[in-house]
Each structure stands twice: as structure tokens, then as C-alpha cells.
Design a protein around this motif. Structure first.
Motif, PDB file in Angstrom:
ATOM      1  N   PRO A  40       0.823  -1.219   0.000  1.00 24.40           N
ATOM      2  CA  PRO A  40       0.000   0.000   0.000  1.00 24.40           C
ATOM      3  C   PRO A  40       0.853   1.264   0.000  1.00 24.40           C
ATOM      4  N   GLY A  41       0.542   2.169  -0.918  1.00 24.97           N
ATOM      5  CA  GLY A  41       1.211   3.458  -0.968  1.00 24.97           C
ATOM      6  C   GLY A  41       2.570   3.474  -1.634  1.00 24.97           C
ATOM      7  N   VAL A  42       3.081   2.296  -2.045  1.00 24.94           N
ATOM      8  CA  VAL A  42       4.427   2.251  -2.622  1.00 24.94           C
ATOM      9  C   VAL A  42       4.468   2.929  -3.990  1.00 24.94           C
ATOM     10  N   ALA A  43       3.500   2.640  -4.855  1.00 27.01           N
ATOM     11  CA  ALA A  43       3.477   3.265  -6.179  1.00 27.01           C
ATOM     12  C   ALA A  43       3.392   4.777  -6.055  1.00 27.01           C
ATOM     13  N   GLU A  48       6.039  10.179  -6.380  1.00 25.38           N
ATOM     14  CA  GLU A  48       6.341  11.458  -5.726  1.00 25.38           C
ATOM     15  C   GLU A  48       7.850  11.674  -5.642  1.00 25.38           C
ATOM     16  N   GLU A  49       8.586  10.629  -5.331  1.00 21.41           N
ATOM     17  CA  GLU A  49      10.038  10.754  -5.179  1.00 21.41           C
ATOM     18  C   GLU A  49      10.736  11.018  -6.502  1.00 21.41           C
ATOM     19  N   ASN A  50      10.229  10.441  -7.589  1.00 20.83           N
ATOM     20  CA  ASN A  50      10.940  10.518  -8.870  1.00 20.83           C
ATOM     21  C   ASN A  50      10.360  11.514  -9.864  1.00 20.83           C
ATOM     22  N   ALA A  51       9.134  11.962  -9.630  1.00 18.79           N
ATOM     23  CA  ALA A  51       8.493  12.987 -10.463  1.00 18.79           C
ATOM     24  C   ALA A  51       8.689  12.733 -11.960  1.00 18.79           C
ATOM     25  N   PRO A  52       8.219  11.594 -12.475  1.00 16.45           N
ATOM     26  CA  PRO A  52       8.432  11.293 -13.894  1.00 16.45           C
ATOM     27  C   PRO A  52       7.428  12.016 -14.791  1.00 16.45           C
ATOM     28  N   ASP A  53       7.815  12.150 -16.057  1.00 15.12           N
ATOM     29  CA  ASP A  53       6.896  12.670 -17.077  1.00 15.12           C
ATOM     30  C   ASP A  53       6.070  11.544 -17.687  1.00 15.12           C
ATOM     31  N   ALA A  54       6.552  10.304 -17.547  1.00 11.61           N
ATOM     32  CA  ALA A  54       5.837   9.130 -18.055  1.00 11.61           C
ATOM     33  C   ALA A  54       6.326   7.919 -17.281  1.00 11.61           C
ATOM     34  N   VAL A  55       5.506   6.875 -17.269  1.00 11.28           N
ATOM     35  CA  VAL A  55       5.859   5.619 -16.599  1.00 11.28           C
ATOM     36  C   VAL A  55       5.706   4.469 -17.584  1.00 11.28           C
ATOM     37  N   GLN A  70      -0.424 -11.678  -8.583  1.00 14.29           N
ATOM     38  CA  GLN A  70      -0.144 -10.290  -8.213  1.00 14.29           C
ATOM     39  C   GLN A  70      -0.095  -9.356  -9.419  1.00 14.29           C
ATOM     40  N   ASN A  71       0.055  -9.898 -10.622  1.00 14.85           N
ATOM     41  CA  ASN A  71       0.231  -9.044 -11.797  1.00 14.85           C
ATOM     42  C   ASN A  71      -0.887  -8.020 -11.952  1.00 14.85           C
ATOM     43  N   ALA A  72      -2.127  -8.479 -11.909  1.00 16.79           N
ATOM     44  CA  ALA A  72      -3.246  -7.570 -12.131  1.00 16.79           C
ATOM     45  C   ALA A  72      -3.398  -6.535 -11.012  1.00 16.79           C
ATOM     46  N   PRO A  73      -3.391  -6.925  -9.729  1.00 14.82           N
ATOM     47  CA  PRO A  73      -3.517  -5.916  -8.678  1.00 14.82           C
ATOM     48  C   PRO A  73      -2.410  -4.864  -8.709  1.00 14.82           C
ATOM     49  N   ILE A  74      -1.182  -5.296  -8.988  1.00 17.87           N
ATOM     50  CA  ILE A  74      -0.072  -4.339  -9.059  1.00 17.87           C
ATOM     51  C   ILE A  74      -0.271  -3.367 -10.213  1.00 17.87           C
ATOM     52  N   ALA A  75      -0.684  -3.890 -11.369  1.00 23.79           N
ATOM     53  CA  ALA A  75      -0.947  -3.014 -12.517  1.00 23.79           C
ATOM     54  C   ALA A  75      -2.014  -1.993 -12.169  1.00 23.79           C
ATOM     55  N   GLY A  76      -3.044  -2.434 -11.457  1.00 17.80           N
ATOM     56  CA  GLY A  76      -4.105  -1.514 -11.054  1.00 17.80           C
ATOM     57  C   GLY A  76      -3.605  -0.425 -10.127  1.00 17.80           C
ATOM     58  N   LEU A  77      -2.737  -0.778  -9.182  1.00 16.02           N
ATOM     59  CA  LEU A  77      -2.192   0.210  -8.240  1.00 16.02           C
ATOM     60  C   LEU A  77      -1.326   1.244  -8.973  1.00 16.02           C
ATOM     61  N   VAL A  78      -0.480   0.764  -9.886  1.00 18.75           N
ATOM     62  CA  VAL A  78       0.378   1.683 -10.647  1.00 18.75           C
ATOM     63  C   VAL A  78      -0.471   2.600 -11.517  1.00 18.75           C
ATOM     64  N   ALA A  79      -1.488   2.043 -12.172  1.00 16.94           N
ATOM     65  CA  ALA A  79      -2.352   2.840 -13.041  1.00 16.94           C
ATOM     66  C   ALA A  79      -3.094   3.909 -12.258  1.00 16.94           C
ATOM     67  N   GLU A  80      -3.598   3.551 -11.086  1.00 15.60           N
ATOM     68  CA  GLU A  80      -4.335   4.518 -10.283  1.00 15.60           C
ATOM     69  C   GLU A  80      -3.427   5.647  -9.804  1.00 15.60           C
ATOM     70  N   ALA A  81      -2.209   5.304  -9.392  1.00 13.05           N
ATOM     71  CA  ALA A  81      -1.262   6.324  -8.954  1.00 13.05           C
ATOM     72  C   ALA A  81      -0.916   7.277 -10.090  1.00 13.05           C
ATOM     73  N   CYS A  82      -0.747   6.729 -11.306  1.00 11.24           N
ATOM     74  CA  CYS A  82      -0.458   7.583 -12.465  1.00 11.24           C
ATOM     75  C   CYS A  82      -1.668   8.444 -12.818  1.00 11.24           C
ATOM     76  N   ARG A  83      -2.840   7.856 -12.769  1.00 17.33           N
ATOM     77  CA  ARG A  83      -4.076   8.569 -13.118  1.00 17.33           C
ATOM     78  C   ARG A  83      -4.295   9.760 -12.191  1.00 17.33           C
ATOM     79  N   GLU A  84      -4.065   9.563 -10.915  1.00 13.61           N
ATOM     80  CA  GLU A  84      -4.275  10.635  -9.938  1.00 13.61           C
ATOM     81  C   GLU A  84      -3.334  11.814 -10.165  1.00 13.61           C
ATOM     82  N   ARG A  85      -2.195  11.556 -10.804  1.00  9.11           N
ATOM     83  CA  ARG A  85      -1.187  12.591 -11.008  1.00  9.11           C
ATOM     84  C   ARG A  85      -1.088  13.054 -12.452  1.00  9.11           C
ATOM     85  N   GLY A  86      -1.928  12.504 -13.302  1.00  8.60           N
ATOM     86  CA  GLY A  86      -1.918  12.913 -14.705  1.00  8.60           C
ATOM     87  C   GLY A  86      -0.673  12.486 -15.450  1.00  8.60           C
TER      88      GLY A  86
END
Length: 257
Positions: A40-43, A48-55, A70-86
Motif C-alpha cells: 500500500p502506498g508504494v506506487a 512522488e520521489e521521482n516525479a516522472p513525465d511518463a511511466v 499479483q500481476n493484475a492488482p499491481i498493474a491496477g495500483l500503478v495505473a491509479e497512482a499515475c491517473r491521480e497525477r496525470g
């Protein structure tokens, strides 16, 4: 452009980082040492630490690993984190989603559903230096060790050198392309028996070590429907042929033994 690459120290990820740098971008590779993306919260923290322009999300569990769910849940977590930050997300998948009936293919189908409008990168049998599992490094290792080389009857594949696949990813990121993309080659289909014979030729092994067996249930004998026309329309072309690519893989295997 600053590009965060999950799984960036793995087989495909390391080559994608090299291709991104060659294209003039800054590649930031992430591995498990930087944090378990299933946590939780790792993505969110890593973004936040790396401030990328794309992932580019390439971290994943491969076939045969009990953690494959774990593949699908992890993909979902990464996608949500990216979505929230545009932040644009490029999600690594596989052409096995088209027809394979395996736990790995199913995990990737579910992953694609969870990443929303991310750009989908469907890799088609990449191989090359750095690959520790897979048909080609497996055959080469068996040939070097003088072990039986088992190939499945009727299996036909068109392998793509990982450097060419990585260049395709860098092209899509550079152009901020969206949609679903097949990344591989459809112009050099080989029966697995022929690939095994090539492994023998490269290693100086007698072809009598090749054993042809019946294929397992699940994977398709021949994967149809690969479409690289759009990718080629961007100027991408595979440059490394199978013989040259297998020779490079063999050199890497020998150097890393």
C-alpha cells in the motif's frame, strides 16, 4: 523526458532504459529494492520521489511463479497512482492475451482491464542478452550442457530481438502514442525444431540431442493476429535477425556463466 521504468533492471526493462537514453530521455529504473509495488502506498511514493513525465510499467511475475496472481492488482495500483497525477502510463503486456489459456495470459488480460486508458505494449516473444528464462536461452543452455533439447511438435513462433522491441517502446514513449500496440515481428516465423537446430549449430552440438514431444495444453500452437503495421508506419523496423540475435544471446550466456 524523465521516464520511470518499473522492472527496469529486468530483462526487457534494462533494454528499454538503454533505448530511452539513446533516444535522448532520462530513464529511471526501478526494482524491488526501491519498494514492493504490491504494498500500500508504494506506487504513490515512488511517483512522488521521482516525479516522472511518463511511466513504463514492466514489473511483473512470469509464468511458473506462484505469485502470478499479483500481476493484475499491481498493474491496477500503478495505473491509479499515475491517473491521480496525470502521468501517462505505458503498460507492458503480451500477445498471449489473444489466444493462450494459461494463468500468465489470464493475469495479463486482467491487468489490461485494470489500467484503463494506458498505452498497451503487447510484447511478442522477445529474446536476447539478459534473458534467463524462455525458449531460446533454454535451448542454448541445454545445447551447451549437452542435455536433451525438448521442442514441442507444431509450435511456430516469430521471435523478436529484445533490442528491437525496446526501440519500439522508446519510439512510442517519445511520440506519446496511445492505444494498443503489438511489439514484435510477424515476418520471420520459425518452427521450434528449426530454432533448436540453430542452437545446435551455434554451439557445435549434434542435432541428435533434439527431442520432439507433444505440446502442453494452454499455449496456442501458432499465435495469429499480430499487427505491427501501425508500428512500422512510425518508421520502426526490426534490425536483428534470429541467427544474429541468438549468437548475441549465446555470447551473453557464456560470459555470465
Amino acid at each position: 523526458m524523465r521516464v520511470l521504468v518499473t522492472g527496469g533492471r529486468g530483462f526487457i526493462g534494462a533494454h528499454v532504459c538503454e533505448a530511452l537514453v539513446a533516444a535522448g530521455h532520462e530513464a529511471v529504473p526501478l526494482g524491488r529494492a526501491e519498494g514492493d509495488l504490491a504494498g500500500p502506498g508504494v506506487a504513490e511514493r515512488l511517483l512522488e520521489e521521482n516525479a516522472p513525465d511518463a511511466v513504463v510499467h514492466l514489473a511483473g511475475v512470469m509464468p511458473g511463479d506462484e505469485r502470478i496472481l499479483q500481476n493484475a492488482p499491481i498493474a491496477g495500483l500503478v495505473a491509479e497512482a499515475c491517473r491521480e497525477r496525470g502521468i501517462p502510463l505505458f503498460h507492458g503486456s503480451t500477445t498471449s492475451v489473444y489466444s493462450d489459456d494459461t494463468p500468465y495470459a489470464e493475469s495479463k488480460r486482467l491487468s489490461e482491464e485494470l489500467v484503463g486508458d494506458a498505452t498497451i505494449l503487447r510484447f511478442h516473444f522477445p529474446y536476447g542478452p539478459g534473458q534467463r528464462r524462455g525458449a531460446i536461452p533454454g535451448m542454448l543452455r541445454q545445447a551447451l550442457a549437452g542435455e536433451p533439447i525438448v521442442v514441442y511438435r507444431g509450435w511456430e513462433r516469430s521471435f523478436c530481438f529484445v533490442g528491437d522491441a525496446a526501440t519500439a517502446v522508446a519510439t512510442l514513449v517519445d511520440r506519446s502514442e496511445r492505444g494498443e500496440w503489438d511489439i514484435g515481428r510477424e515476418d520471420d516465423r520459425r518452427m521450434l525444431l528449426e530454432v533448436a537446430q540453430l542452437a545446435c549449430a551455434l554451439t557445435g552440438t549434434d542435432e541428435s540431442s533434439i527431442e520432439v514431444s507433444e505440446p502442453p495444453e494452454g499455449p496456442a500452437l501458432v499465435l495469429e493476429g499480430l499487427d505491427t503495421d501501425r508500428l512500422r508506419s512510425l518508421g520502426w523496423r526490426p534490425e536483428v535477425g534470429l541467427e544474429e540475435g541468438m549468437a548475441a544471446t549465446l555470447a551473453w550466456l557464456r560470459a555470465s556463466a
